[in-house]
Design a protein around this motif. Structure first.
Motif, PDB file in Angstrom:
ATOM      1  N   ALA A 290      37.160  40.959  27.790  1.00  0.00           N
ATOM      2  CA  ALA A 290      36.950  39.837  28.849  1.00  0.00           C
ATOM      3  C   ALA A 290      38.127  40.024  29.653  1.00  0.00           C
ATOM      4  O   ALA A 290      38.101  40.055  30.777  1.00  0.00           O
ATOM      5  CB  ALA A 290      36.477  38.645  28.175  1.00  0.00           C
ATOM      6  N   ARG A 291      39.293  39.859  29.067  1.00  0.00           N
ATOM      7  CA  ARG A 291      40.599  39.874  29.643  1.00  0.00           C
ATOM      8  C   ARG A 291      40.832  40.740  30.516  1.00  0.00           C
ATOM      9  O   ARG A 291      41.116  41.025  31.620  1.00  0.00           O
ATOM     10  CB  ARG A 291      41.757  39.203  28.855  1.00  0.00           C
ATOM     11  CG  ARG A 291      41.595  37.967  28.383  1.00  0.00           C
ATOM     12  CD  ARG A 291      43.151  37.557  27.621  1.00  0.00           C
ATOM     13  NE  ARG A 291      42.997  38.226  26.240  1.00  0.00           N
ATOM     14  CZ  ARG A 291      43.958  38.317  25.408  1.00  0.00           C
ATOM     15  NH1 ARG A 291      45.023  37.636  25.806  1.00  0.00           N
ATOM     16  NH2 ARG A 291      43.841  38.848  24.535  1.00  0.00           N
ATOM     17  N   LEU A 292      40.514  42.287  29.876  1.00  0.00           N
ATOM     18  CA  LEU A 292      40.929  43.396  30.454  1.00  0.00           C
ATOM     19  C   LEU A 292      39.928  43.551  31.603  1.00  0.00           C
ATOM     20  O   LEU A 292      40.214  44.260  32.685  1.00  0.00           O
ATOM     21  CB  LEU A 292      40.412  44.586  29.277  1.00  0.00           C
ATOM     22  CG  LEU A 292      41.676  45.122  28.428  1.00  0.00           C
ATOM     23  CD1 LEU A 292      41.044  46.159  27.499  1.00  0.00           C
ATOM     24  CD2 LEU A 292      42.922  45.420  29.314  1.00  0.00           C
TER      25      LEU A 292
ATOM     26  N   ALA B 146      39.225  43.714  37.419  1.00  0.00           N
ATOM     27  CA  ALA B 146      38.574  43.465  38.593  1.00  0.00           C
ATOM     28  C   ALA B 146      39.891  42.971  39.758  1.00  0.00           C
ATOM     29  O   ALA B 146      39.655  43.114  40.925  1.00  0.00           O
ATOM     30  CB  ALA B 146      37.827  42.324  38.432  1.00  0.00           C
ATOM     31  N   GLN B 147      40.760  42.305  39.190  1.00  0.00           N
ATOM     32  CA  GLN B 147      41.918  41.897  40.083  1.00  0.00           C
ATOM     33  C   GLN B 147      42.614  42.804  40.697  1.00  0.00           C
ATOM     34  O   GLN B 147      42.945  43.068  41.785  1.00  0.00           O
ATOM     35  CB  GLN B 147      42.815  40.702  39.333  1.00  0.00           C
ATOM     36  CG  GLN B 147      42.259  39.486  39.062  1.00  0.00           C
ATOM     37  CD  GLN B 147      43.044  38.494  38.444  1.00  0.00           C
ATOM     38  OE1 GLN B 147      44.053  38.863  37.837  1.00  0.00           O
ATOM     39  NE2 GLN B 147      42.747  37.275  38.107  1.00  0.00           N
ATOM     40  N   ARG B 148      42.774  44.008  39.751  1.00  0.00           N
ATOM     41  CA  ARG B 148      43.532  45.053  40.114  1.00  0.00           C
ATOM     42  C   ARG B 148      42.737  45.808  41.365  1.00  0.00           C
ATOM     43  O   ARG B 148      43.443  46.338  42.246  1.00  0.00           O
ATOM     44  CB  ARG B 148      43.881  45.856  39.152  1.00  0.00           C
ATOM     45  CG  ARG B 148      44.666  47.188  39.478  1.00  0.00           C
ATOM     46  CD  ARG B 148      45.146  47.990  38.244  1.00  0.00           C
ATOM     47  NE  ARG B 148      46.401  47.332  37.899  1.00  0.00           N
ATOM     48  CZ  ARG B 148      47.087  47.659  36.741  1.00  0.00           C
ATOM     49  NH1 ARG B 148      46.859  48.627  36.102  1.00  0.00           N
ATOM     50  NH2 ARG B 148      48.112  46.952  36.391  1.00  0.00           N
ATOM     51  N   THR B 149      41.523  46.039  41.256  1.00  0.00           N
ATOM     52  CA  THR B 149      40.807  46.648  42.169  1.00  0.00           C
ATOM     53  C   THR B 149      40.660  45.841  43.411  1.00  0.00           C
ATOM     54  O   THR B 149      40.714  46.463  44.658  1.00  0.00           O
ATOM     55  CB  THR B 149      39.370  46.995  41.587  1.00  0.00           C
ATOM     56  OG1 THR B 149      38.772  45.708  41.367  1.00  0.00           O
ATOM     57  CG2 THR B 149      39.425  47.762  40.574  1.00  0.00           C
ATOM     58  N   LYS B 150      40.524  44.675  43.591  1.00  0.00           N
ATOM     59  CA  LYS B 150      40.760  43.873  44.697  1.00  0.00           C
ATOM     60  C   LYS B 150      42.244  43.854  45.505  1.00  0.00           C
ATOM     61  O   LYS B 150      41.986  44.344  46.583  1.00  0.00           O
ATOM     62  CB  LYS B 150      40.742  42.324  44.268  1.00  0.00           C
ATOM     63  CG  LYS B 150      39.328  41.784  43.972  1.00  0.00           C
ATOM     64  CD  LYS B 150      39.494  40.416  43.668  1.00  0.00           C
ATOM     65  CE  LYS B 150      38.296  39.682  43.251  1.00  0.00           C
ATOM     66  NZ  LYS B 150      38.178  38.184  42.918  1.00  0.00           N
TER      67      LYS B 150
END
Length: 124
Positions: A32-34, A39-43
């Motif tokens: 879940a953390r990964l 998701a944050q990195r792709t944003k």
């Protein structure tokens, strides 16, 4: 000497179902953390939609500047030719550069869509 196949804290016992459940819970938490970090990195790293509009704007800017500069340069060349043909040293160049400036501005406004192009009237 210590046995290199054993990990720290292992005392030679077999894993139990509680150890498996604990490991499964930790793996799910890690997963879940990964997913959240991905998701944050792709944003952050995904190219914003502005890049396409920026390239279109850059192309439009080059086109408009070329429209203007070509009018002034053409006026300068015609003015230089008029000066050398008629011997009226700076006046032909000055007048034709001013006319080229006006033509460049008109072309610029037409290319930008602020002024309608010349209309061809077919009344005969």
């Amino acid at each position: 000497m210590a046995d290199p196949t054993k990990r720290n804290g292992e005392d030679g016992r077999e894993p139990t179902s509680s150890d498996d459940a604990n490991l499964t819970a930790r793996l799910k938490s890690l997963d879940a953390r990964l997913d959240q970090a991905t998701a944050q990195r792709t944003k952050i790293t995904e190219a914003p939609s502005r890049s396409k509009s920026d390239s279109k704007a850059l192309g439009q800017a080059f086109r408009l500047s070329a429209e203007f500069v070509s009018g002034v340069v053409a006026g300068g060349i015609v003015g230089w030719l008029v000066d050398h043909l008629f011997g009226i040293s700076p006046w032909g160049l000055i007048v034709c550069i001013i006319l080229g400036f006006c033509a460049g501005m008109l072309n610029l406004l037409r290319a930008a869509g602020l002024v309608k192009g010349a209309r061809y009237d077919e009344k005969r």
